[in-house]
Design a protein around this motif. Structure first.
Motif, PDB file in Angstrom:
ATOM      1  N   GLU A  33       0.764  -1.458   0.263  1.00  0.00           N
ATOM      2  CA  GLU A  33       0.000   0.016   0.072  1.00  0.00           C
ATOM      3  C   GLU A  33       0.873   1.264   0.008  1.00  0.00           C
ATOM      4  O   GLU A  33       0.541   2.222  -0.802  1.00  0.00           O
ATOM      5  CB  GLU A  33      -0.919  -0.065   1.094  1.00  0.00           C
ATOM      6  CG  GLU A  33      -1.903   1.100   1.278  1.00  0.00           C
ATOM      7  CD  GLU A  33      -3.099   0.745   0.148  1.00  0.00           C
ATOM      8  OE1 GLU A  33      -3.938   1.570  -0.040  1.00  0.00           O
ATOM      9  OE2 GLU A  33      -3.397  -0.261  -0.283  1.00  0.00           O
ATOM     10  N   TRP A  37       1.120   4.297  -2.973  1.00  0.00           N
ATOM     11  CA  TRP A  37       0.914   5.599  -2.827  1.00  0.00           C
ATOM     12  C   TRP A  37       2.115   6.465  -3.208  1.00  0.00           C
ATOM     13  O   TRP A  37       2.040   7.554  -3.670  1.00  0.00           O
ATOM     14  CB  TRP A  37       0.393   5.905  -1.514  1.00  0.00           C
ATOM     15  CG  TRP A  37      -1.005   5.605  -1.265  1.00  0.00           C
ATOM     16  CD1 TRP A  37      -1.447   4.392  -0.426  1.00  0.00           C
ATOM     17  CD2 TRP A  37      -1.953   6.085  -1.886  1.00  0.00           C
ATOM     18  NE1 TRP A  37      -2.764   4.578  -0.612  1.00  0.00           N
ATOM     19  CE2 TRP A  37      -3.216   5.215  -1.400  1.00  0.00           C
ATOM     20  CE3 TRP A  37      -2.363   7.336  -2.525  1.00  0.00           C
ATOM     21  CZ2 TRP A  37      -4.551   5.716  -1.795  1.00  0.00           C
ATOM     22  CZ3 TRP A  37      -3.653   7.491  -2.890  1.00  0.00           C
ATOM     23  CH2 TRP A  37      -4.825   6.712  -2.656  1.00  0.00           C
ATOM     24  N   SER A  41       2.221   9.181  -5.850  1.00  0.00           N
ATOM     25  CA  SER A  41       2.465  10.543  -5.799  1.00  0.00           C
ATOM     26  C   SER A  41       3.561  11.056  -6.914  1.00  0.00           C
ATOM     27  O   SER A  41       3.819  12.300  -6.993  1.00  0.00           O
ATOM     28  CB  SER A  41       3.067  10.599  -4.372  1.00  0.00           C
ATOM     29  OG  SER A  41       3.736  11.937  -3.890  1.00  0.00           O
TER      30      SER A  41
END
Length: 178
Positions: A33, A37, A41
């Protein structure tokens, strides 16, 4: 006249990338996870930087000659102001890194302009190279020998006959200790 030329429905519309929803693996752990992200980003940051460059290019293309001259003067003034304070910024960076390393640097004899980067700020890499090239301070010996702690200790054949402070001071100054 051709009907497809004026028909707004028939004209092709350029395709725009639609944001895709993040892929959700069936059994994603916390590290998966986190990586997902981070990746998202980085992608968003790349898009933002690209859009910013395009926007600046469009703004610069639409500027008049007078606006371009004003922007050039602003950039030149900014560069001159940073050049004035750049040496003091470099000196402060040298002193901070030297204090952290436990060394002293006589900045009076340094050409501080060598430690100023192109943007007028202190060049940390050059300062770090300077501090690394300096000799490290030697471990200082304490002025007095270390005591063994509190409590009773035998003299072990010493020449102390009393606990008179002046006699003890003479004994310690003589080079031997309890």
């Amino acid at each position: 006249m051709n009907e497809t030329q004026n028909d707004p429905v028939a004209t092709p519309v350029p395709e725009v990338e639609a944001p895709q929803p993040p892929e959700a693996p069936a059994e994603a752990g916390p590290t998966d996870e986190l990586e997902k992200w981070k990746r998202l980003s980085r992608e968003n940051e790349k898009r933002w930087k690209q859009a910013t460059r395009e926007l600046e290019g469009i703004r610069h293309a639409q500027m008049t000659d007078q606006e371009k001259a004003i922007e050039s003067a602003k950039a030149e003034a900014r560069k001159a102001a940073l050049a004035e304070v750049g040496t003091s910024l470099a000196e402060a960076e040298i002193r901070a890194q030297a204090a952290a390393a436990g060394v002293t640097v006589p900045t009076d004899y340094l050409d501080l302009s060598r430690f100023v980067a192109e943007d007028g700020r202190a060049d940390r890499e050059r300062v770090t190279e300077l501090i690394a090239s300096l000799p490290k301070p030697e471990a200082q010996q304490p002025e007095f020998p270390q005591l063994m702690g509190t409590g009773y200790h035998r003299a072990g054949g010493s020449d102390i006959s009393s606990m008179d402070p002046s006699e003890l001071a003479d004994f310690i100054a003589g080079g031997s200790f309890i």
